[in-house]
Structure formats: C-alpha cells, structure tokens
Design a protein around this motif. Structure first.
Motif, PDB file in Angstrom:
ATOM      1  N   LEU A   1       3.043  -4.638   2.966  1.00 28.20           N
ATOM      2  CA  LEU A   1       2.033  -3.440   3.275  1.00 28.20           C
ATOM      3  C   LEU A   1       1.710  -2.971   2.233  1.00 28.20           C
ATOM      4  N   ILE A   2       0.464  -2.755   1.743  1.00 32.19           N
ATOM      5  CA  ILE A   2      -0.036  -2.177   0.427  1.00 32.19           C
ATOM      6  C   ILE A   2      -0.948  -0.928   0.761  1.00 32.19           C
ATOM      7  N   PRO A   3      -0.519   0.414   0.635  1.00 30.09           N
ATOM      8  CA  PRO A   3      -1.552   1.182   0.726  1.00 30.09           C
ATOM      9  C   PRO A   3      -2.149   1.404  -0.724  1.00 30.09           C
ATOM     10  N   LEU A   4      -3.618   1.553  -0.477  1.00 27.82           N
ATOM     11  CA  LEU A   4      -4.347   1.435  -1.587  1.00 27.82           C
ATOM     12  C   LEU A   4      -4.213   2.648  -2.605  1.00 27.82           C
ATOM     13  N   ALA A   5      -4.135   3.821  -2.233  1.00 27.73           N
ATOM     14  CA  ALA A   5      -3.955   4.797  -3.266  1.00 27.73           C
ATOM     15  C   ALA A   5      -2.799   5.991  -3.098  1.00 27.73           C
ATOM     16  N   GLU A   6      -2.473   6.515  -4.044  1.00 26.10           N
ATOM     17  CA  GLU A   6      -1.234   7.410  -3.939  1.00 26.10           C
ATOM     18  C   GLU A   6      -1.745   8.609  -3.419  1.00 26.10           C
ATOM     19  N   GLY A   7      -1.057   9.579  -2.851  1.00 28.17           N
ATOM     20  CA  GLY A   7      -1.260  10.811  -2.384  1.00 28.17           C
ATOM     21  C   GLY A   7      -2.013  11.168  -1.055  1.00 28.17           C
ATOM     22  N   GLU A   8      -2.234   9.750  -0.367  1.00 30.76           N
ATOM     23  CA  GLU A   8      -2.901   9.818   0.675  1.00 30.76           C
ATOM     24  C   GLU A   8      -1.833  10.089   1.822  1.00 30.76           C
ATOM     25  N   VAL A   9      -1.457  11.325   2.342  1.00 27.19           N
ATOM     26  CA  VAL A   9      -0.242  11.254   3.213  1.00 27.19           C
ATOM     27  C   VAL A   9      -0.661  10.370   4.524  1.00 27.19           C
TER      28      VAL A   9
ATOM     29  N   VAL B   1      10.367  -8.774  12.038  1.00 23.24           N
ATOM     30  CA  VAL B   1       9.611  -9.218  11.111  1.00 23.24           C
ATOM     31  C   VAL B   1      10.000  -8.643   9.584  1.00 23.24           C
ATOM     32  N   ARG B   2      10.337  -9.415   8.585  1.00 22.57           N
ATOM     33  CA  ARG B   2      10.830  -8.957   7.328  1.00 22.57           C
ATOM     34  C   ARG B   2       9.551  -8.425   6.523  1.00 22.57           C
ATOM     35  N   ALA B   3       9.302  -6.914   6.608  1.00 22.99           N
ATOM     36  CA  ALA B   3       8.353  -6.268   6.131  1.00 22.99           C
ATOM     37  C   ALA B   3       8.686  -5.392   5.078  1.00 22.99           C
ATOM     38  N   HIS B   4       7.788  -5.186   4.002  1.00 23.53           N
ATOM     39  CA  HIS B   4       8.103  -4.626   2.833  1.00 23.53           C
ATOM     40  C   HIS B   4       6.832  -3.915   2.460  1.00 23.53           C
ATOM     41  N   VAL B   5       7.129  -2.441   1.812  1.00 22.35           N
ATOM     42  CA  VAL B   5       5.897  -1.231   1.638  1.00 22.35           C
ATOM     43  C   VAL B   5       6.054  -1.610   0.220  1.00 22.35           C
ATOM     44  N   ASP B   6       4.702  -1.868  -0.231  1.00 20.01           N
ATOM     45  CA  ASP B   6       4.700  -1.755  -1.739  1.00 20.01           C
ATOM     46  C   ASP B   6       3.979  -0.364  -2.394  1.00 20.01           C
ATOM     47  N   SER B   7       4.791   0.678  -2.610  1.00 23.05           N
ATOM     48  CA  SER B   7       4.251   2.133  -3.016  1.00 23.05           C
ATOM     49  C   SER B   7       4.498   2.114  -4.693  1.00 23.05           C
ATOM     50  N   ARG B   8       4.318   1.001  -5.188  1.00 20.25           N
ATOM     51  CA  ARG B   8       4.395   1.143  -6.708  1.00 20.25           C
ATOM     52  C   ARG B   8       3.026   1.583  -7.314  1.00 20.25           C
ATOM     53  N   PHE B   9       2.968   2.926  -7.155  1.00 23.23           N
ATOM     54  CA  PHE B   9       1.499   3.454  -7.730  1.00 23.23           C
ATOM     55  C   PHE B   9       1.149   3.428  -9.073  1.00 23.23           C
ATOM     56  N   HIS B  10       2.217   3.351  -9.730  1.00 25.47           N
ATOM     57  CA  HIS B  10       2.064   3.067 -11.354  1.00 25.47           C
ATOM     58  C   HIS B  10       1.152   1.960 -11.694  1.00 25.47           C
TER      59      HIS B  10
ATOM     60  N   ASP C   1       0.014  -9.672  -7.416  1.00 22.92           N
ATOM     61  CA  ASP C   1       1.531 -10.127  -7.590  1.00 22.92           C
ATOM     62  C   ASP C   1       2.046 -10.726  -6.296  1.00 22.92           C
ATOM     63  N   TRP C   2       1.888 -10.187  -5.366  1.00 22.35           N
ATOM     64  CA  TRP C   2       2.629 -10.677  -3.893  1.00 22.35           C
ATOM     65  C   TRP C   2       1.909 -12.168  -3.697  1.00 22.35           C
ATOM     66  N   GLU C   3       0.608 -12.024  -4.101  1.00 17.95           N
ATOM     67  CA  GLU C   3      -0.099 -13.418  -3.795  1.00 17.95           C
ATOM     68  C   GLU C   3       0.489 -14.481  -4.811  1.00 17.95           C
ATOM     69  N   LEU C   4       0.902 -14.320  -5.818  1.00 25.59           N
ATOM     70  CA  LEU C   4       1.554 -14.956  -6.812  1.00 25.59           C
ATOM     71  C   LEU C   4       2.937 -15.402  -6.201  1.00 25.59           C
ATOM     72  N   LYS C   5       3.612 -14.424  -5.777  1.00 24.55           N
ATOM     73  CA  LYS C   5       5.083 -14.496  -5.121  1.00 24.55           C
ATOM     74  C   LYS C   5       5.034 -15.240  -3.716  1.00 24.55           C
ATOM     75  N   GLY C   6       3.656 -15.551  -3.283  1.00 21.74           N
ATOM     76  CA  GLY C   6       3.555 -16.330  -2.135  1.00 21.74           C
ATOM     77  C   GLY C   6       3.885 -15.616  -0.713  1.00 21.74           C
ATOM     78  N   VAL C   7       3.805 -14.374  -0.752  1.00 22.00           N
ATOM     79  CA  VAL C   7       3.987 -13.560   0.605  1.00 22.00           C
ATOM     80  C   VAL C   7       2.957 -13.884   1.671  1.00 22.00           C
ATOM     81  N   PRO C   8       3.655 -14.416   2.755  1.00 15.58           N
ATOM     82  CA  PRO C   8       2.513 -14.939   3.623  1.00 15.58           C
ATOM     83  C   PRO C   8       1.401 -14.281   4.232  1.00 15.58           C
ATOM     84  N   VAL C   9       1.896 -12.940   4.402  1.00 22.55           N
ATOM     85  CA  VAL C   9       0.681 -11.961   4.787  1.00 22.55           C
ATOM     86  C   VAL C   9       0.521 -10.506   4.547  1.00 22.55           C
TER      87      VAL C   9
END
Ligand SMILES: [Zn+2]
Length: 474
Positions: free
Chosen positions: A292-300, A318-327, A336-344
């Motif tokens: 799950l990828i939140p688009l922008a930082e600071g949006e509570v 379901v093995r779910a991961h949140v990507d909050s690498r806002f840098h 990055d996740w497309e490259l690593k093959g994450v299904p959804v």
C-alpha cells in the motif's frame, strides 16, 4: 535516476535483462570467491516461502527432515564408481585442517548419497525399519567454471531427499511420487508450466538407474531443469552394504532413491514470469502480496486509511506492507515494487480518499482500476487468486505455443536456435542423441510418455521407440 529505472528489454538481450533484474530488484550478488552467491533479503524471503511450501509437501509423503555433515571422506565417494566419475570434475577437496595435512582428504558435499547411505547401513537392520524416508535442507558445492547467479553457482542451497525401500518397485514408486510432488509444486506454487519425463542414459544422475526431471521453458525459449528424482536401484546399497532381514528371514539389499530441488528455482521464477518491467511474482511466494502506497507525506487521513486497509488485509491472511518511505517520490516507490514483482499495489492520495476510493494496480497486466475503499480487501483477495491462476495459464500457454513437432533432422537444426521444445521420434541410441546435439547446442531434455510423432528416428531412420523433447537449455 530515470536511467536507473530502465531494464534492458528482454527482446534485445535476455541474459543482460536477467542480470539487470537480479541486480536492480536486489536479489543476489556475486560473493568475493568466484562462483559464490550472496542472496539478498528480498530473494531470501521468496526462497523462505518456496521452502516452507516444498517442506510441507515433502513431509506430507511421510519423509522426515534430518541433517548430515558438510565434509565427507573422499573414500566414501570412491565406493560407487559411476558416482565418483560423475562428480570428480566438480569436487572441492579439503586437504588441510587445523594447520596440518589431513590423513584422508575430505570432500565438501556435492550431494549426500554417500554419507546418508553409510548411515542407512547402520540404521537399517530389518524389514521393519523400511521404508526409511529422509530429507535434508542444506548447501552443497559443485565447482562451477561458468557461474551464473541462481542458475549455476559453486555453492547453492537445496533440499535432498534420500529413501531406502524393501524392493526395487517401491523405490520406483517413491521416485515417481516425488517427481509428482515437484511437478505439483512448480505448477501450483511457482505457477510455471513444466514438462515431466525421464532423462536419457547420457543425462542420468551419476549412479542412478533411472532419472526423472521437471523442465520449464523460460521466456527466451531455453529450457531449465528445475528438479530431478532418481531411482538408485541397488547401486548404493551394494556399495555401502545396506542389507535388511526380510520377513522370511533372508538377507536382502535395500533399493534407494534420491531427489532434489534447489535455489535454481528462483532463477526459474525470474525467467519464466519476468517482463521488461522486472519480476512478476506468483502471490504464493511473494514476500509482500500487496504493497500500500500513500501518495504524499503529512496527510494524516490518508495515512490512517492506509493503515486501516493494511490491517484488514492482514486479518484476512494477506501479506500486506505499507511503504511510507517519503524520502522517495511516489513514482520511485511504485517502480521499485513493480521491479520487485509485488503482485498488487494499492495507491491512495487525498483526492482519492475524498472520492471514497483507492487505485489498485495489478503487476501481471499492469492494469489500474479504482475500487471503493470498503471493497479493497475483497478486491485484493480476488486479484491475488486471479494472478496466481493467470501467471500459470500464461506459462502453460507459452510452453504449448513453443513446443513444436519436427519430422526430420534438418528441420530440427534449422529451427532449434529459435527456442522452444522440439518433439521428435527417437530410436533410443546414444549416437543419435549426440547427433542431435552436434552444432545445435541442444540436448534431449526429457523422454515423455507420448506415442512417437513418427514411425522412424529423425536421425537415422531406425524404428522409433520413444518421444523426446529436445531444446537448448541452461
Ligand atoms: Zn536413431
């Protein structure tokens, strides 16, 4: 930065594409000693899922796991003539230890038939001790002159099963049972359509009576041997004197088998499913099935909703991961996740949140679709099932579309360079097998149980007894 995101297209240079994916998806690296491999966390996590699934299937057949030593006395290998002849060129031999020359050199195990059969001789006394069904997860070493990450490395990881049986027929049944375990794993878990069959005498495991194989077809049209199962007959029982007292009170030799599958299967997953955008992982072995990828930082509100969706998915198993690498930019994280093959992937920004929906992106087709927030968990589960089935169907279709029947040697020679499996009639003679390989770089991958496509061997015109699939292979 932009350049970094681009892989060499498969159609342009497949080997370079493979290297790019392995590096860019952070799967593996060459170790400092030539031929060795460092498996990085993402590939290791994939391997752990593969291993757990395979382990469960192996145990379901009644086999137990055990562990045997890395070092084997050289004399053990010499006990079975064909075995030592087959493995000699690949052996790593330890001659010194503790600062002294060893009285007897030790071999770093290339496979463990000898040490395990040595212990079978000790453990098996009566028919009541049979069958003995063991498996070990271990590393093995086979010196590799032309290493290639996951496909050919001097050290690799695998499981090796070793079993002992009262009769030859039982050993044969075990050999075929494990071939089926491998086939089912490759089709159901790895979503790769494989061909199963027997190896020709020339391609047999050193010391085996019969060797069976699962062969996959990679997206460059080359075959990859993905797992093998061997009926060792009485060869190792004779060499290691493994006898048991039968119910009738007679001393009999046991019959043994061995079967193995390795980290090479990671290479198969990369090359059977990957596309120009990177890996495409079957959900069954994806470390993160959904990111799950939140688009922008600071949006509570967005962050809260993403966490809530992730919790819902995890509650559903379901093995779910949140990507909050806002840098990192949103685009960079996606790629990055497309490259690593994450299904959804689930993408969510403030505007979408306001509209009450999220965007779902599936890795197989790269299609995006808006989904109402309260339907995300259900939609993801559905997509994961669809992806697992879809990748398998695609792989089967690729295999079938690239399996050709050829009627004569000339046609075979002309077409084999284009890739694919070539179905042909063979008389069974080794000379004809060699002729097929000469100048083509192809080999018989499997003898399959189908009626021959023609009455005569494509090489010498002798009556054809067998149908084989020949291909160029890794
Ligand atoms: Zn022939």
């Amino acid at each position: 930065m932009a350049n970094e995101a681009v892989l060499t297209p498969q159609g342009e240079d497949f080997p370079q594409w493979y290297q790019d994916v392995v590096a860019r998806a952070e799967l593996a690296e060459n170790g400092p000693a030539r031929g060795t491999m460092v498996i990085r966390p993402w590939a290791w996590a994939i391997w752990e899922h593969m291993q757990a699934d395979m382990d469960r299937r192996i145990k379901a057949t009644g086999a137990q796991n055990a562990y045997f030593p890395l070092f084997i006395p050289m004399s053990f290998l010499e006990k079975e003539r064909e075995h030592v002849e087959g493995f000699s060129p690949e052996l790593a031999v330890v001659t010194h230890g503790g600062g002294e020359q060893l009285a007897e050199p030790l071999v770093v195990r290339p496979t463990s038939e000898t040490v395990i059969n040595h212990l079978f001789a000790k453990w098996i006394q009566s028919y009541r001790d049979l069958p003995m069904l063991l498996n070990q997860w271990a590393n093995v070493v086979r010196w590799e002159l032309r290493p290639r990450l996951f496909l050919r490395t001097t050290e690799f990881l695998w499981q090796e099963g070793h079993t002992a049986h009262a009769t030859y027929e039982e050993a044969q049944a075990e050999t075929l049972q494990m071939l089926e375990v491998y086939r089912a794993f490759m089709e159901e878990t790895l979503a790769i359509g494989v061909v199963v069959g027997e190896k020709s005498a020339a391609e047999r495991f050193a010391g085996a009576d019969r060797t069976y194989t699962c062969e996959g077809l990679m997206r460059d049209g080359k075959a990859l041997q993905m797992g093998t199962s061997h009926n060792l007959g009485h060869n190792f029982a004779r060499a290691f004197d493994i006898q048991y007292l039968s119910a009738e009170g007679r001393r009999e030799l046991v019959a043994t088998t061995s079967w193995g599958s390795s980290t090479r299967m990671l290479g198969a997953v990369i090359m059977a499913h990957g596309d120009d955008h990177g890996l495409r992982l079957p959900p069954a072995i994806a470390p993160h099935q959904v990111v799950l990828i939140p688009l922008a930082e600071g949006e509570v509100a967005v962050a809260r909703m993403v966490d809530k969706l992730a919790a819902e998915l995890r509650a559903d198993g379901v093995r779910a991961h949140v990507d909050s690498r806002f840098h990192l930019s949103f685009g960079r994280r996606s790629v990055d996740w497309e490259l690593k093959g994450v299904p959804v992937r689930v993408e969510l920004g403030p505007r979408e949140l306001g509209a009450g929906r999220a965007t779902l992106v599936r890795r197989d087709t790269r299609a995006k679709s808006p989904v109402p927030l309260d339907g995300v968990a259900r939609a993801v589960r559905g997509l994961l099932e669809e992806l697992q089935r879809g990748l398998h169907a695609e792989s089967l279709a690729y295999r079938d579309e690239h399996t050709y029947t050829v009627a004569d040697l000339e046609e075979f020679r002309e077409r084999v360079g284009g890739g694919g499996f070539f179905r042909l009639a063979w008389c069974g003679k080794e000379a004809c097998e060699q002729t097929l390989s000469e100048g083509t770089g192809a080999s018989i991958r499997a003898i399959v149980s189908e009626p021959p496509p023609g009455p005569a061997c494509v090489v010498d015109g002798a009556p054809a007894a067998q149908t084989v699939l020949a291909a160029r292979a890794y």
